[in-house]
Design a protein around this motif. Structure first.
Motif, short mmCIF file in Angstrom:
data_model
loop_
_atom_site.label_atom_id
_atom_site.label_comp_id
_atom_site.label_asym_id
_atom_site.label_seq_id
_atom_site.Cartn_x
_atom_site.Cartn_y
_atom_site.Cartn_z
N ALA A 194 -12.95 -3.43 11.84
CA ALA A 194 -12.75 -3.39 13.41
C ALA A 194 -11.64 -2.41 13.53
N VAL A 195 -10.82 -1.86 12.84
CA VAL A 195 -9.93 -0.91 13.18
C VAL A 195 -10.49 0.51 12.91
N LEU A 196 -11.21 0.80 11.97
CA LEU A 196 -11.84 2.12 11.46
C LEU A 196 -12.11 2.92 12.80
N PRO A 197 -12.97 2.33 13.83
CA PRO A 197 -13.30 3.08 14.97
C PRO A 197 -12.25 3.57 15.89
N ALA B 239 -20.93 2.49 5.49
CA ALA B 239 -21.48 3.74 5.47
C ALA B 239 -21.93 3.93 7.00
N ASP B 240 -21.98 2.77 7.97
CA ASP B 240 -21.95 2.86 9.36
C ASP B 240 -20.81 3.49 10.05
N ALA B 241 -19.62 3.07 9.19
CA ALA B 241 -17.99 3.36 9.90
C ALA B 241 -18.05 4.99 9.30
N ALA B 242 -18.59 5.32 8.27
CA ALA B 242 -18.53 6.71 7.83
C ALA B 242 -19.27 7.74 9.01
N ARG B 243 -20.53 7.19 9.28
CA ARG B 243 -21.42 8.02 10.07
C ARG B 243 -20.51 8.15 11.52
N ARG B 244 -19.96 7.00 11.78
CA ARG B 244 -19.58 6.90 13.34
C ARG B 244 -18.15 7.75 13.32
N ASN B 245 -17.62 7.85 12.35
CA ASN B 245 -16.31 8.85 12.44
C ASN B 245 -16.48 10.11 11.82
N GLY B 246 -17.53 10.40 11.10
CA GLY B 246 -17.70 11.69 10.52
C GLY B 246 -16.83 11.61 9.22
N SER C 269 -21.72 12.65 6.17
CA SER C 269 -21.11 11.34 5.95
C SER C 269 -21.55 10.48 4.92
N GLY C 270 -20.69 9.69 4.12
CA GLY C 270 -21.38 8.94 3.31
C GLY C 270 -20.41 7.91 2.51
#
Ligand SMILES: C[S@@+](CC[C@H](N)C(=O)[O-])C[C@H]1O[C@@H](n2cnc3c(N)ncnc32)[C@H](O)[C@@H]1O
Length: 350
Positions: free
Chosen positions: A228-231, A260-267, A334-335
């Protein structure tokens, strides 16, 4: 003066003692074992500040003088006239910095555990603008501030406020650490990218059972608060986020789709190091503890809870829980890389 309390700890030998027993001081054992051979003044200080033992008030006064007022002002000590005790806090050494946390294995007084030590090691080179999410009484904030960082620290349990304030003041770091008391998933955070971010959210997976203590409850998968905090976090070029994480998984390793979703969203790209594994299913001591805790939380029998969880784990293809340290950095691609799937060392994080 809080600085005087720290000076007392240093000139009495307490700082040297806790520094020498760095890991064991987590669980009192070595300090307690060393206690009989200590000089009388240091023994009183150890009893009072490290072991939650009651000491004669006159001896506490003689050992710590005006620093007793500092403890009283922060609400740390209880005094019934003839005896004084610090019931819910103890001093630990966190990479050379003394600070007050709660007693071992508890949620009261401010969490500090082996995961705190493991994460702290990742932060020794922290710099620049720093963010400490789920800060408790400030162990990681102090570490990052000592390294020269300007730290924003975020913690939900405002009961910890006076202790965190004392820890910060003891080290003269009031100018470097800004505390925010609120929910890290919703509270307003500084609108800027950071150089170093650390996240040590509650990690206990509840598998859908409501009611775990907020200090432990990591949501259904154990990583829900982290997710929840990563974005909400932005990193500068060259910035790093260091985090603990619990991830469910199977024989092929932790399930990392959410990461992986969080990585993609945050770059970002994440490196994952597994520091420990708990097996789910029959015959596992880890699973037995987990079932017992969740059964107590839900007011269910352990048999019923074991059956429910077993069914859920089989349906979702999960047969173990991985305890991990994560590092994230901005990246063109990202990855998620699981660097190591194997437990190393003698504990989850050490
Ligand atoms: C594992 S402890 C982390 C302690 C410390 N950062 C360390 O590394 O030693 C987790 C902390 O998160 C706090 N917490 C739980 N839910 C929170 C939330 N939604 N927002 C902010 N803090 C929260 C708990 O009160 C607890 O102090």
């Amino acid at each position: 003066m809080p600085r005087t309390l720290l000076r007392h700890c240093e000139e009495s030998g307490l700082a040297a003692l806790l520094g020498a027993y760095h890991r064991d001081s987590l669980r009192y054992a070595a300090v307690r074992a060393a206690r009989p051979a200590l000089g009388p003044r240091l023994r009183v200080i150890v009893d009072l500040l490290c072991l939650n033992e009651s000491v004669p008030t006159t001896e506490a006064q003689a050992a710590l003088g005006g620093s007793m007022e500092v403890l009283a002002d922060a609400g740390l000590c209880r005094n019934d006239g003839s005896a004084t005790v610090v019931p819910e806090h103890r001093l630990v050494d966190h990479y050379g910095q003394l600070l007050f946390v709660g007693p071992p294995a508890g949620q009261i007084g401010g969490y500090y555990g082996a995961d705190s030590v493991g994460l702290g090691r990742q932060l020794l080179a922290a710099r620049g603008n720093c963010l400490d999410l789920f800060a408790s009484t400030g162990a990681q904030s102090l570490l990052m501030a000592r390294g020269g960082g300007d730290v924003t620290s975020v913690e939900l349990t405002s009961d910890l406020r006076p202790v965190a304030a004392l820890n910060i003041a003891m080290h003269g770091l009031d100018d470097r650490v800004t505390t925010i008391w609120g929910d890290a998933t919703t509270v307003s955070l500084p609108d800027r990218p950071f150089d170093t971010v650390c996240v040590n959210a509650p990690l206990f997976p509840n598998f859908g059972v409501d009611g775990l203590d907020t200090g432990a409850n990591g949501g259904r998968h154990g990583h829900d608060l982290l997710q929840a905090v990563l974005p909400r976090v932005r990193l500068n070029t060259g910035g790093r986020l260091h985090s603990t994480a619990t991830m469910v998984g199977d024989g092929d390793g932790p399930h990392t789709t959410w990461l992986a979703d969080a990585a993609r969203r945050n770059g970002w790209t994440f490196d994952v190091v597994v520091t420990g594994v708990g097996r789910l299913g029959e015959g596992s001591a880890f699973a037995k503890d987990l079932v017992t805790t969740l059964a107590e939380t839900a007011g269910a029998t352990t048999e019923d809870m074991a059956e429910t969880l077993d069914r859920q784990w089989k349906e979702s293809g999960v047969d173990r829980v991985f305890f991990c340290l994560l590092t994230a950095r901005p990246a063109a691609t990202s990855g998620v890389t699981v660097v190591s799937r194997y437990e190393r060392g003698s504990g989850w994080w050490l």
